[in-house]
Design a protein around this motif. Structure first.
Motif, PDB file in Angstrom:
ATOM      1  N   TYR A  19     -78.313   6.149 -32.418  1.00 42.07           N
ATOM      2  CA  TYR A  19     -78.141   6.145 -33.864  1.00 42.07           C
ATOM      3  C   TYR A  19     -78.900   7.333 -34.439  1.00 42.07           C
ATOM      4  N   ILE A  20     -78.336   7.995 -35.432  1.00 42.65           N
ATOM      5  CA  ILE A  20     -79.091   8.997 -36.168  1.00 42.65           C
ATOM      6  C   ILE A  20     -80.027   8.231 -37.096  1.00 42.65           C
ATOM      7  N   SER A  21     -81.331   8.452 -36.954  1.00 45.92           N
ATOM      8  CA  SER A  21     -82.307   7.679 -37.723  1.00 45.92           C
ATOM      9  C   SER A  21     -82.789   8.422 -38.962  1.00 45.92           C
ATOM     10  N   GLU A  22     -82.724   9.754 -38.946  1.00 48.03           N
ATOM     11  CA  GLU A  22     -83.032  10.607 -40.092  1.00 48.03           C
ATOM     12  C   GLU A  22     -82.553  11.999 -39.720  1.00 48.03           C
ATOM     13  N   PRO A  23     -82.519  12.947 -40.662  1.00 49.04           N
ATOM     14  CA  PRO A  23     -82.021  14.279 -40.297  1.00 49.04           C
ATOM     15  C   PRO A  23     -82.793  14.864 -39.111  1.00 49.04           C
ATOM     16  N   GLY A  24     -82.060  15.252 -38.081  1.00 53.40           N
ATOM     17  CA  GLY A  24     -82.678  15.870 -36.913  1.00 53.40           C
ATOM     18  C   GLY A  24     -83.307  14.904 -35.936  1.00 53.40           C
ATOM     19  N   LYS A  25     -83.181  13.592 -36.211  1.00 58.32           N
ATOM     20  CA  LYS A  25     -83.780  12.609 -35.307  1.00 58.32           C
ATOM     21  C   LYS A  25     -82.775  11.525 -34.964  1.00 58.32           C
ATOM     22  N   ALA A  26     -82.882  11.023 -33.743  1.00 55.64           N
ATOM     23  CA  ALA A  26     -81.992   9.963 -33.289  1.00 55.64           C
ATOM     24  C   ALA A  26     -82.801   8.937 -32.513  1.00 55.64           C
ATOM     25  N   LYS A  27     -82.220   7.743 -32.401  1.00 54.19           N
ATOM     26  CA  LYS A  27     -82.886   6.652 -31.691  1.00 54.19           C
ATOM     27  C   LYS A  27     -81.896   6.046 -30.706  1.00 54.19           C
ATOM     28  N   PHE A  28     -82.309   5.963 -29.427  1.00 54.59           N
ATOM     29  CA  PHE A  28     -81.536   5.264 -28.401  1.00 54.59           C
ATOM     30  C   PHE A  28     -82.080   3.840 -28.304  1.00 54.59           C
ATOM     31  N   MET A  29     -81.173   2.859 -28.329  1.00 50.65           N
ATOM     32  CA  MET A  29     -81.551   1.466 -28.121  1.00 50.65           C
ATOM     33  C   MET A  29     -80.640   0.910 -27.045  1.00 50.65           C
ATOM     34  N   GLY A  30     -81.236   0.450 -25.978  1.00 49.82           N
ATOM     35  CA  GLY A  30     -80.431  -0.055 -24.875  1.00 49.82           C
ATOM     36  C   GLY A  30     -81.315  -0.601 -23.776  1.00 49.82           C
ATOM     37  N   ALA A  31     -80.892  -0.439 -22.541  1.00 49.01           N
ATOM     38  CA  ALA A  31     -81.654  -0.946 -21.403  1.00 49.01           C
ATOM     39  C   ALA A  31     -81.380  -0.084 -20.179  1.00 49.01           C
ATOM     40  N   CYS A  53     -85.102  -3.215 -18.062  1.00 47.20           N
ATOM     41  CA  CYS A  53     -86.075  -2.839 -19.082  1.00 47.20           C
ATOM     42  C   CYS A  53     -85.363  -2.517 -20.391  1.00 47.20           C
ATOM     43  N   PRO A  54     -85.421  -3.415 -21.395  1.00 49.95           N
ATOM     44  CA  PRO A  54     -84.961  -3.025 -22.720  1.00 49.95           C
ATOM     45  C   PRO A  54     -85.815  -1.846 -23.195  1.00 49.95           C
ATOM     46  N   THR A  55     -85.155  -0.830 -23.758  1.00 45.47           N
ATOM     47  CA  THR A  55     -85.810   0.452 -24.012  1.00 45.47           C
ATOM     48  C   THR A  55     -85.431   0.999 -25.383  1.00 45.47           C
ATOM     49  N   VAL A  56     -86.403   1.588 -26.058  1.00 46.90           N
ATOM     50  CA  VAL A  56     -86.163   2.326 -27.296  1.00 46.90           C
ATOM     51  C   VAL A  56     -86.687   3.744 -27.081  1.00 46.90           C
ATOM     52  N   GLN A  57     -85.855   4.723 -27.414  1.00 50.90           N
ATOM     53  CA  GLN A  57     -86.238   6.123 -27.240  1.00 50.90           C
ATOM     54  C   GLN A  57     -86.019   6.862 -28.549  1.00 50.90           C
ATOM     55  N   GLU A  58     -87.069   7.492 -29.055  1.00 56.42           N
ATOM     56  CA  GLU A  58     -86.978   8.332 -30.253  1.00 56.42           C
ATOM     57  C   GLU A  58     -86.735   9.762 -29.791  1.00 56.42           C
ATOM     58  N   MET A  59     -85.709  10.406 -30.358  1.00 57.13           N
ATOM     59  CA  MET A  59     -85.358  11.767 -29.954  1.00 57.13           C
ATOM     60  C   MET A  59     -85.467  12.710 -31.146  1.00 57.13           C
ATOM     61  N   ASN A  60     -86.167  13.811 -30.956  1.00 58.82           N
ATOM     62  CA  ASN A  60     -86.197  14.881 -31.943  1.00 58.82           C
ATOM     63  C   ASN A  60     -85.159  15.900 -31.495  1.00 58.82           C
ATOM     64  N   VAL A  67     -89.783  10.314 -27.096  1.00 59.77           N
ATOM     65  CA  VAL A  67     -90.849   9.341 -26.897  1.00 59.77           C
ATOM     66  C   VAL A  67     -90.151   8.023 -26.567  1.00 59.77           C
ATOM     67  N   THR A  68     -90.506   7.425 -25.435  1.00 61.46           N
ATOM     68  CA  THR A  68     -89.805   6.245 -24.934  1.00 61.46           C
ATOM     69  C   THR A  68     -90.780   5.094 -24.749  1.00 61.46           C
ATOM     70  N   GLN A  69     -90.331   3.884 -25.122  1.00 64.28           N
ATOM     71  CA  GLN A  69     -91.097   2.661 -24.858  1.00 64.28           C
ATOM     72  C   GLN A  69     -90.152   1.628 -24.281  1.00 64.28           C
ATOM     73  N   GLY A  70     -90.623   0.885 -23.292  1.00 68.30           N
ATOM     74  CA  GLY A  70     -89.795  -0.155 -22.702  1.00 68.30           C
ATOM     75  C   GLY A  70     -90.624  -1.324 -22.222  1.00 68.30           C
ATOM     76  N   ASP A  71     -89.963  -2.450 -22.086  1.00 68.67           N
ATOM     77  CA  ASP A  71     -90.557  -3.655 -21.513  1.00 68.67           C
ATOM     78  C   ASP A  71     -89.690  -4.038 -20.325  1.00 68.67           C
ATOM     79  N   CYS A  72     -90.318  -4.435 -19.234  1.00 66.34           N
ATOM     80  CA  CYS A  72     -89.550  -4.692 -18.011  1.00 66.34           C
ATOM     81  C   CYS A  72     -89.747  -6.102 -17.486  1.00 66.34           C
ATOM     82  N   GLN A  73     -88.661  -6.654 -16.949  1.00 66.08           N
ATOM     83  CA  GLN A  73     -88.706  -7.848 -16.110  1.00 66.08           C
ATOM     84  C   GLN A  73     -88.356  -7.373 -14.713  1.00 66.08           C
ATOM     85  N   ILE A  74     -89.247  -7.644 -13.762  1.00 64.18           N
ATOM     86  CA  ILE A  74     -89.071  -7.193 -12.380  1.00 64.18           C
ATOM     87  C   ILE A  74     -89.043  -8.435 -11.502  1.00 64.18           C
ATOM     88  N   GLY A  75     -88.029  -8.546 -10.639  1.00 68.64           N
ATOM     89  CA  GLY A  75     -87.934  -9.699  -9.753  1.00 68.64           C
ATOM     90  C   GLY A  75     -86.744 -10.562 -10.101  1.00 68.64           C
TER      91      GLY A  75
END
Length: 154
Positions: A19-31, A53-60, A67-75
């Motif tokens: 998604y375009i989150s503001e001019p020149g910036k985008a956000k990935f939301m997925g896994a 791992c559900p993940t959110v990535q901010e892109m300039n 900049v990426t953040q995620g939470d993981c379930q392993i196993g």
């Protein structure tokens, strides 16, 4: 309860929306999802575990940084490890930290972590004409060069 160490290679596939989150910036939301492989070190508890791992990535888009953040379930089943990561870098890769946040079953009260790096190849980006949202499919690998972990006796 000794601390164990492993070198981890975790290839993954990712899918989500941009998604375009503001001019020149985008956000990935997925896994991202894949399999965690022990390349070297302590194998018997954690080798070949599946993860998601559900993940959110901010892109300039101007500086091509992420900049990426995620939470993981392993196993699987009753034996799950929970983890979180954050990393930053230029498009195509990032460096950061990976922390174990406990678990269930035989991984109850697991703790530990590692520095991490991730490499990505964006394989496909499809524009959804109706919404202007890009669907992103990507592949990559997460590397944990020295994951330390401790599982207290049950």
């Amino acid at each position: 309860d000794d601390v164990k160490t492993a070198e981890i290679l975790a290839p993954w596939n990712g899918q989500g929306q941009v998604y375009i989150s503001e001019p020149g910036k985008a956000k990935f939301m997925g896994a991202i999802q894949g399999t965690l492989y022990v390349q070297a070190g302590h194998k018997d508890m954690i080798d070949a575990l599946p993860f998601i791992c559900p993940t959110v990535q901010e892109m300039n888009l101007k500086s091509q940084t992420i900049v990426t953040q995620g939470d993981c379930q392993i196993g699987a089943g009753e034996d799950i490890i929970f983890a979180a990561y954050e990393c930053s870098g230029t498009a195509g890769g990032c460096e950061g930290t990976f922390k174990l946040k406990g678990g269930t079953g035989k991984f109850a009260k697991i703790s530990g972590g590692s520095k991490m790096s991730s490499r990505t190849k964006i394989s496909e980006a499809l524009m959804d004409a109706t919404s202007g949202v890009t669907v992103k499919l990507s592949t990559g690998v997460m590397i944990l060069p020295k994951l330390t972990f401790k599982v207290p006796a049950q």
